[in-house]
Design an enzyme around this catalytic site. Structure first.
Site, PDB file in Angstrom:
ATOM      1  N   SER A 107     -13.793  -1.084  -1.015  1.00 14.45           N
ATOM      2  CA  SER A 107     -13.258   0.242  -1.354  1.00 14.45           C
ATOM      3  C   SER A 107     -12.091   0.539  -0.428  1.00 14.45           C
ATOM      4  O   SER A 107     -12.006  -0.030   0.663  1.00 14.45           O
ATOM      5  CB  SER A 107     -14.320   1.314  -1.151  1.00 14.45           C
ATOM      6  OG  SER A 107     -14.474   1.590   0.235  1.00 14.45           O
ATOM      7  N   ASP A 108     -11.201   1.447  -0.841  1.00 14.60           N
ATOM      8  CA  ASP A 108     -10.284   1.964   0.163  1.00 14.60           C
ATOM      9  C   ASP A 108     -11.129   2.804   1.127  1.00 14.60           C
ATOM     10  O   ASP A 108     -12.248   3.207   0.811  1.00 14.60           O
ATOM     11  CB  ASP A 108      -9.131   2.763  -0.453  1.00 14.60           C
ATOM     12  CG  ASP A 108      -7.947   2.857   0.518  1.00 14.60           C
ATOM     13  OD1 ASP A 108      -8.146   2.603   1.730  1.00 14.60           O
ATOM     14  OD2 ASP A 108      -6.838   3.182   0.085  1.00 14.60           O
ATOM     15  N   TRP A 109     -10.576   3.049   2.279  1.00 11.90           N
ATOM     16  CA  TRP A 109     -11.344   3.667   3.373  1.00 11.90           C
ATOM     17  C   TRP A 109     -11.625   5.155   3.065  1.00 11.90           C
ATOM     18  O   TRP A 109     -10.752   6.005   3.208  1.00 11.90           O
ATOM     19  CB  TRP A 109     -10.592   3.495   4.683  1.00 11.90           C
ATOM     20  CG  TRP A 109     -10.903   2.230   5.448  1.00 11.90           C
ATOM     21  CD1 TRP A 109     -11.283   2.171   6.759  1.00 11.90           C
ATOM     22  CD2 TRP A 109     -10.886   0.864   5.012  1.00 11.90           C
ATOM     23  NE1 TRP A 109     -11.498   0.858   7.147  1.00 11.90           N
ATOM     24  CE2 TRP A 109     -11.273   0.043   6.100  1.00 11.90           C
ATOM     25  CE3 TRP A 109     -10.612   0.245   3.788  1.00 11.90           C
ATOM     26  CZ2 TRP A 109     -11.365  -1.352   6.013  1.00 11.90           C
ATOM     27  CZ3 TRP A 109     -10.709  -1.147   3.700  1.00 11.90           C
ATOM     28  CH2 TRP A 109     -11.081  -1.919   4.796  1.00 11.90           C
ATOM     29  N   GLY A 110     -12.832   5.412   2.596  1.00 15.10           N
ATOM     30  CA  GLY A 110     -13.180   6.797   2.247  1.00 15.10           C
ATOM     31  C   GLY A 110     -12.946   7.094   0.776  1.00 15.10           C
ATOM     32  O   GLY A 110     -12.793   8.252   0.397  1.00 15.10           O
ATOM     33  N   ALA A 111     -12.946   6.058  -0.072  1.00 17.15           N
ATOM     34  CA  ALA A 111     -12.632   6.271  -1.485  1.00 17.15           C
ATOM     35  C   ALA A 111     -13.873   6.387  -2.366  1.00 17.15           C
ATOM     36  O   ALA A 111     -13.778   6.503  -3.580  1.00 17.15           O
ATOM     37  CB  ALA A 111     -11.754   5.121  -1.982  1.00 17.15           C
TER      38      ALA A 111
END
Ligand code: BGC
Length: 756
Positions: A236-240
């Protein structure tokens, strides 16, 4: 190890891991690490940004720099620069350098390359991306990823998909047609998966068609895994991630974020609870762990030892691979690679009266003006920041290119307020950072103190007085990473810090002034571009960027960069503005009930992105896609089109070669130079729904004065096909087609029609 053997090892190791341990492996255990299983010898995965160099080290659960010198690294040109070279082998070399550096720093995965389509000139992260054209991206991303992955690390191509703006980046929903996805937004990722065999891919923050991209089952399972047969890692993107069930079922493998409560991640305790309660099937978790083990084997971090136990059963554990590449970083060879790429990425936009080069033997005194001449850019911009071992500024590069017989002086000319810096242990919490990014943009509401106003006046007066005295004046301005930056879009394409006015005033006193623009996204130069005789463009060019610029200006290197995107007149002229929903509209009532987003952005322009739009709608531009001058001249002749010989062409097989197209190119000037020969295809009479022409081949060649070479490319079925939404597949066009041999999208040298 063959595939069968590898898959047997994957299954054997998987069968040893408990549910709790599996859950431990599929989410961040530090900001840039996900855990292994010590008991079984399974090591963690170590991640690092970013696209042009390996990012500095942070504490495990705080974005606080470790602050030693051990993470000073090589820094290559950004992706916009790499794309400006139009050179596949330089893309490979840039990847190879990045991979070696990443491995040398003990990383397993480098969070690069970023290949989102440069749809909107205002997007803050444009400098991290390559181009507006899917073909150019696809051709460069493959060698780039291959270069990275040869070194026993993984690339992580990002951000899949439709990540085209930073405004509301976590909560913007993208609506887009199937045709635009297939023809514009997917090809780069598809090439990364199918041709380059990327070992990892990162989902985007934004939503696509109502579902967050990093937990979007249609994108990650239906398209990526089933259609493209991808069995690598999805991060995932960081915090997605926003939902446990959606994430677990989507095809995502590892959830990453930048909050230190690792057990609270959606794919941590909440997922464990849901699996134990029977709400989510453990087989979904198994699939993720399978992908992780396969990944660790592929990067040669582990092998799996299978032993027979006394009872005849098998037991498996992970063991390190001693022959794994150990990498190397911060060495002269990497600086050379960075220089090679930087040299070819410098774009000569305009050169009236042969203003450039300024030959050393003719230049006694040179005045360099502009903040960007004396500014280092590497360690900024967001996650793409690089703590470069060194960075040659344009001022240093120009000065050293001329040597001791020429005096090079400097005047700053315009004032750039220093950004507020946080002390290392004063790190802003993530939530506050998000809040701040939504607050009023200080860049456009800046007020200056009386002292600052005085300074602005003084800097300008100094520059103007000196410019009148020097025969040779070089202005180096443009953007910096306050504008080309993650998490913020620009408001317009105008130059900041009063540069337009200053440049015009300087041209009044010295009409011969050479202008160098630093920018990772298009800037509006119309206030002075007609008056300027020479304009050079470069993006953030890495540790040797200034050296490359100095060599081009002084004529040691003949420029050969070409624009990987159109430079439009201004934002109002772009397809995004014309068809307009940017920066996004409020959700309708119906959407609010079903979509977890703040705004929606419909890509109304469909496939008419970049030059596809400007050509179709006859919109004038500053400089066209593919444009870039040389100190020499090239002539084209003898365009020939032949059928590909051999087995009959299967028109449903898009990669099957259809025509061999050749053209003869001659250097008719008096310096050695490189030319990128571009081949476009389109209908002879373009229909309403199709772009006039599209890039489908290019070759970069080097020619000595008087030398002629034949350049040939094979145009496949796909070059004459479009995605037909009614069929749900690519369909070949029929009738009269046109093939263009061109020096830029607007500088067509030869055309020929063919019947299909
Ligand atoms: C960016 C990614 C980056 C990640 C880790 C995110 O905010 O969108 O591109 O790799 O952070 O730093």
């Amino acid at each position: 190890m063959n595939k069968k053997e590898r898959e047997r090892k994957v299954e054997a190791l998987l069968s040893e891991i408990t549910l709790e341990e599996k859950i431990g492996m599929i989410h961040g255990s530090e900001f840039f690490k996900s855990a292994g299983v010590e008991r079984l010898g399974i090591p963690p995965i170590v991640y690092s940004d970013g696209p042009n160099g390996v990012r500095k080290d942070f504490e495990p659960a705080r974005m606080k720099e470790k602050g030693t010198t051990a993470d000073e690294v090589g820094c290559g040109p950004c992706n916009t620069s790499i794309a400006s070279t139009w050179n596949r082998s330089l893309a490979w070399g840039s990847g190879r350098m990045l991979g070696e550096e990443a491995r040398g720093r003990g990383k397993d995965m480098i969070l690069a390359p970023g290949i989102n389509i440069k749809r909107n000139p205002l997007c803050g992260r444009n400098f991290e991306y390559m181009s507006e054209d899917p073909y150019l991206i696809s051709e460069l991303v493959v060698p780039l990823i291959e270069g990275i992955q040869e070194t026993d690390v993984s690339a992580c191509v990002k951000h899949f998909a439709c990540n085209a703006q930073e405004y509301e980046r976590f909560m913007v929903n993208v609506e887009v047609s199937d045709r635009a996805l297939r023809e514009i937004y997917f090809p780069g990722f598809e090439a990364a998966v199918k041709k380059a065999k990327t070992r990892a891919l990162m989902g985007a923050y934004n939503l696509v068609r109502g579902s967050h991209a990093s937990q979007n089952k249609w994108l990650l399972t239906d398209v990526l895994r089933k259609e493209w047969k991808y069995n690598g890692l999805v991060v995932s993107d960081w915090g997605a991630i926003h939902d446990t069930k959606a994430a677990a079922e989507s095809g995502l493998d590892v959830e990453m974020a930048v909050i230190p409560e690792f057990d609270d991640y959606y794919m941590a305790k909440p997922l464990l609870k849901a699996v134990k309660a029977g709400e989510i099937d453990e087989s979904l978790v198994d699939e993720k762990v399978r992908n992780i083990i396969r990944f660790l084997i592929n990067i040669r971090k582990i092998d799996v030892e299978i032993k027979k136990t006394a009872g005849g059963k098998e037991s498996a554990r992970a063991v390190p691979v001693p022959e794994r590449n150990r990498g190397t970083y911060s060495n002269p060879a990497h600086a050379m690679r960075a220089l090679d790429t930087a040299r070819e990425s410098v774009i000569l936009l305009k050169n009236e009266d042969k203003r450039l080069p300024i030959l050393p033997e003719k230049a006694k005194k040179i005045l360099v003006i502009g903040d960007n001449a004396d500014r280092k850019h590497s360690d900024a911009g967001g996650s793409a920041e690089v703590k470069a071992l060194f960075e040659v500024t344009p001022l240093l590069g120009i000065t050293k290119s001329y040597g001791g017989n020429t005096v090079v002086d400097y005047a700053r000319g315009y004032y750039v307020p220093e950004e507020k810096k946080y002390a290392p242990d004063e790190q802003m919490p993530w939530e506050e950072y998000i809040k701040m990014s939504k607050a009023k943009d200080p860049r456009y509401s800046r007020t200056y103190s009386a002292d600052e106003k005085k300074l602005i006046k003084k800097l300008k007066a100094e520059a103007l007085a000196l410019a009148a005295e020097y025969d040779e004046v070089i202005f180096v301005g443009g953007l910096n990473h306050e504008y080309d930056v993650e998490d913020k879009d620009r408001r317009d394409m105008k130059l900041p810090f009063g540069q337009d006015e200053l440049i015009n005033d300087l041209l009044d006193v010295n009409p011969n002034m050479v202008i160098v623009m630093f920018a990772g996204s298009p800037v509006d130069m119309t206030a002075w571009s007609d008056r300027a005789k020479a304009i050079v463009l470069m993006a953030y060019n890495g540790m040797e960027g200034g050296s490359a610029l100095g060599e081009v200006i002084s004529g040691k290197v003949n420029p050969s960069g070409k624009l990987p995107e159109t430079l439009p007149m201004g934002f109002e002229n772009t397809p995004v503005a014309h068809f307009g929903e940017y920066p996004g509209r409020k959700l309708t009532k119906e959407e609010s009930g079903r979509i977890n987003a703040n705004i929606t952005q419909t890509f109304n322009e469909g496939v008419f992105v970049g030059y596809r739009y400007y050509e179709k709608f006859n919109v004038p531009v500053q400089f066209p896609f593919g444009h870039g001058l040389s100190y020499t001249k090239f002539t084209y002749r003898g365009l020939s089109i032949k059928d590909v010989k051999g087995k009959p062409v299967d028109k449903r097989k898009m990669s099957d070669g259809l025509f061999v197209v050749s053209v003869k190119v001659k250097n008719t000037g008096d310096t050695c130079g490189k030319e990128t020969v571009q081949f476009y295809t389109g209908e002879a009479n373009p229909s309403k729904d199709n772009p006039v022409k599209e890039l489908n081949g290019f070759e970069k060649i080097e020619l000595k004065p008087g030398e002629e070479k034949t350049v040939s490319v094979v145009l496949p079925v796909k070059a004459f096909s479009h995605y037909d939404e009614s069929v749900g597949d690519w369909v070949m066009m029929k009738g009269e087609m046109k093939i263009y041999a061109a020096s830029s999208s607007a500088d067509v040298r030869l055309t020929k029609n063919v019947k299909i």
